[in-house]
Structure formats: C-alpha cells, structure tokens
Design a protein around this motif. Structure first.
Motif, PDB file in Angstrom:
ATOM      1  N   ALA A  28       0.863  -1.187   0.000  1.00  0.00           N
ATOM      2  CA  ALA A  28       0.000   0.000   0.000  1.00  0.00           C
ATOM      3  C   ALA A  28       0.892   1.227   0.000  1.00  0.00           C
ATOM      4  CB  ALA A  28      -0.919   0.011   1.219  1.00  0.00           C
ATOM      5  N   THR A  29       0.337   2.349  -0.443  1.00  0.00           N
ATOM      6  CA  THR A  29       1.064   3.612  -0.484  1.00  0.00           C
ATOM      7  C   THR A  29       0.264   4.679   0.243  1.00  0.00           C
ATOM      8  OG1 THR A  29       2.098   3.066  -2.603  1.00  0.00           O
ATOM      9  CG2 THR A  29       2.041   5.396  -1.987  1.00  0.00           C
ATOM     10  N   THR A  30       0.928   5.421   1.133  1.00  0.00           N
ATOM     11  CA  THR A  30       0.295   6.575   1.753  1.00  0.00           C
ATOM     12  C   THR A  30       0.842   7.835   1.099  1.00  0.00           C
ATOM     13  OG1 THR A  30       1.979   6.524   3.521  1.00  0.00           O
ATOM     14  CG2 THR A  30      -0.128   5.448   3.967  1.00  0.00           C
ATOM     15  N   TRP A  31      -0.060   8.792   0.881  1.00  0.00           N
ATOM     16  CA  TRP A  31       0.287  10.039   0.198  1.00  0.00           C
ATOM     17  C   TRP A  31       0.236  11.185   1.191  1.00  0.00           C
ATOM     18  CZ3 TRP A  31       0.625  10.655  -5.370  1.00  0.00           C
ATOM     19  CH2 TRP A  31       0.535   9.448  -6.068  1.00  0.00           C
ATOM     20  N   VAL A  61       8.897   0.332   3.501  1.00  0.00           N
ATOM     21  CA  VAL A  61       9.930  -0.198   2.614  1.00  0.00           C
ATOM     22  C   VAL A  61      10.552   0.850   1.694  1.00  0.00           C
ATOM     23  CG1 VAL A  61       9.059  -2.563   2.633  1.00  0.00           C
ATOM     24  CG2 VAL A  61       8.152  -0.944   0.953  1.00  0.00           C
ATOM     25  N   ASP A  62       9.894   1.996   1.486  1.00  0.00           N
ATOM     26  CA  ASP A  62      10.461   2.980   0.561  1.00  0.00           C
ATOM     27  C   ASP A  62       9.733   4.310   0.721  1.00  0.00           C
ATOM     28  OD1 ASP A  62      12.129   3.990  -1.376  1.00  0.00           O
ATOM     29  OD2 ASP A  62      10.980   3.207  -3.071  1.00  0.00           O
ATOM     30  N   THR A  63      10.407   5.384   0.313  1.00  0.00           N
ATOM     31  CA  THR A  63       9.834   6.727   0.292  1.00  0.00           C
ATOM     32  C   THR A  63      10.267   7.415  -0.990  1.00  0.00           C
ATOM     33  OG1 THR A  63       9.928   6.910   2.709  1.00  0.00           O
ATOM     34  CG2 THR A  63       9.691   8.967   1.458  1.00  0.00           C
ATOM     35  N   ASP A  64       9.338   8.121  -1.642  1.00  0.00           N
ATOM     36  CA  ASP A  64       9.690   8.918  -2.815  1.00  0.00           C
ATOM     37  C   ASP A  64       8.737  10.091  -2.900  1.00  0.00           C
ATOM     38  OD1 ASP A  64       7.322   7.878  -3.837  1.00  0.00           O
ATOM     39  OD2 ASP A  64       8.303   6.473  -5.190  1.00  0.00           O
ATOM     40  N   GLU A  65       8.799  10.844  -3.987  1.00  0.00           N
ATOM     41  CA  GLU A  65       7.927  12.001  -4.173  1.00  0.00           C
ATOM     42  C   GLU A  65       7.286  11.960  -5.547  1.00  0.00           C
ATOM     43  OE1 GLU A  65       9.706  15.758  -3.412  1.00  0.00           O
ATOM     44  OE2 GLU A  65       9.933  15.395  -1.260  1.00  0.00           O
ATOM     45  N   ASP A  66       6.066  12.472  -5.616  1.00  0.00           N
ATOM     46  CA  ASP A  66       5.355  12.631  -6.872  1.00  0.00           C
ATOM     47  C   ASP A  66       4.879  14.074  -6.936  1.00  0.00           C
ATOM     48  OD1 ASP A  66       3.773  12.583  -9.119  1.00  0.00           O
ATOM     49  OD2 ASP A  66       2.544  10.880  -8.504  1.00  0.00           O
ATOM     50  N   ASP A  67       5.561  14.899  -7.755  1.00  0.00           N
ATOM     51  CA  ASP A  67       5.233  16.326  -7.845  1.00  0.00           C
ATOM     52  C   ASP A  67       5.118  16.968  -6.477  1.00  0.00           C
ATOM     53  OD1 ASP A  67       5.307  16.523 -10.595  1.00  0.00           O
ATOM     54  OD2 ASP A  67       3.179  16.072 -10.832  1.00  0.00           O
ATOM     55  N   ASP A  68       6.174  16.813  -5.685  1.00  0.00           N
ATOM     56  CA  ASP A  68       6.295  17.419  -4.357  1.00  0.00           C
ATOM     57  C   ASP A  68       5.370  16.811  -3.305  1.00  0.00           C
ATOM     58  OD1 ASP A  68       8.259  19.191  -5.262  1.00  0.00           O
ATOM     59  OD2 ASP A  68       6.749  20.657  -5.921  1.00  0.00           O
ATOM     60  N   THR A  69       4.674  15.730  -3.647  1.00  0.00           N
ATOM     61  CA  THR A  69       3.870  15.030  -2.654  1.00  0.00           C
ATOM     62  C   THR A  69       4.643  13.804  -2.174  1.00  0.00           C
ATOM     63  OG1 THR A  69       1.772  15.727  -3.649  1.00  0.00           O
ATOM     64  CG2 THR A  69       1.698  13.824  -2.185  1.00  0.00           C
TER      65      THR A  69
END
Length: 209
Positions: A60-63, A118-126
């Motif tokens: 799952a991904t939290t935004w 398990v991981d962290t990244d960004e999508d258009d500053d989110t």
C-alpha cells in the motif's frame, strides 16, 4: 501463516483503521495492491490466500502526511477492512472519523496487518511512503455472492477524484469533470445508499464541481 480473508487482484479499495495517540481508531480509505502471482490458476477471486507462490507481499502507499502514515509509523500496523457500504467508504475517504474499536460494523471481512515501511519517494512534491502489509489475524464476517454495481464503482472513483482536488500534480478542472460524470453515473445506476454516498462526496468537498 495468517491469510488474507479474500483473494486480491490488482488494486483493491479498502477501509483501514489505525490507532492514534488518543487511543481512538482513525478510519481512512486505503488501496491495497496485490503482488504478482496473487491470483490462483482457478481464477476464483473469492478464495482466500496467505501469499502468492513467489512470496511477494501485499503493498500500500500513503500520500502526504496522513493520519494513516503517522499511525503506521507509531503503531506498526492496523486493520484493513472490506466494506460494501458506499456511505462508509465515502466518509472514510473524505472525512475525519474516529472509533473506539478497530473493526467497523460495516466490515464484511477484516485483517489485522503489520505495516512494514519499505520505501519513500515524491510525486510532484507530494511525499509517498510505500508499505508491505503482513497479515496477523483475519475473519470473514459476512459471506455473500459478488455483485457489480456501476453506481458503487462510480462512488469509489469520485472519492479518488475528490481527494486529489488540492494536489498540485492534478488539474482541478479535469477532476471536476470527472466528479460530474461519476455523480451522474452514481445517481442513475446506484441504489439508495449510492445516491446518499455521492451526496456525501458533494458535501465533503462543498459541492465545488
């Protein structure tokens, strides 16, 4: 090994409860992603499964800085629930709701999960944080034949569009067009609960579309 109470394929929209610092359970929507190989060769989507043959995990991904993200970090898990009531889903997705107990009355099935970051990244500053969900305990509360209701599906898609209205990566007018379309489908193809649910979507976003 504990099993998921239902078989998963693709992305399944669920309601998740996570315990907050006030000891109440925050209710939110959460899309859970089945791993590759999760579907059985028989194609029976109703058959529960502990894990796919390749050993992959449900994810799952939290935004953004959501209560679910914070509670996952603090508590290490929560309760993923499968509900068929569109009003419950809308309120979970678009409002702040807290309950004294983790399992909702509306849950047809639930699974307690451990959430492993398990991981962290960004999508258009989110900020996006990615989790593996490992089942601990589960129960099927009510078993019923699967049905397909375009009105219910439209409500789910409307909550997704509504939740992105303030996200810079998405065009607001495009989202409003989607909301108008999904509202029309929900009212034409849904039953009483779907019509109530789409009205809740309108109220939660102040009818901006």
């Amino acid at each position: 090994m504990a099993e998921w109470p239902v078989a998963l394929r693709g992305t399944t929209e669920t309601v998740v409860t996570t315990r907050g610092p006030n000891d109440l359970w925050n209710v939110a929507a959460l899309g859970v992603q089945a791993p590759a190989g999760a579907e059985r060769a028989s194609g029976d989507a109703r058959e529960p499964r502990a894990a796919p043959e390749d050993g992959g995990a449900v994810t799952a991904t939290t935004w953004g800085n959501t209560r679910t993200r914070r509670n996952f970090h603090r508590e290490g898990g929560g309760y993923v629930q499968f509900v068929a009531d569109p009003v419950v889903f809308v309120d979970a997705a678009l409002s702040i709701r807290e309950e004294p107990s983790p399992v909702l009355d509306a849950a047809d099935a639930w699974v307690e999960v451990e959430a492993e970051h398990v991981d962290t990244d960004e999508d258009d500053d989110t900020r996006r944080e990615h989790w593996e969900l490992h089942p601990v305990e589960s129960e099927v509360v009510r078993a019923s034949p699967p049905t397909i209701n375009r009105g219910f599906n439209a409500v789910v898609e409307a909550t997704v569009a509504a939740s992105r209205l303030d996200v810079p990566a998405y065009d607001t007018e495009t989202l409003r067009e989607r909301l108008r379309f999904f509202e029309d489908v929900a009212r034409k193809c849904g039953g009483e609960r779907e019509r109530e649910a789409i009205q809740r979507v309108c109220e939660h976003v102040d009818g901006e579309w």
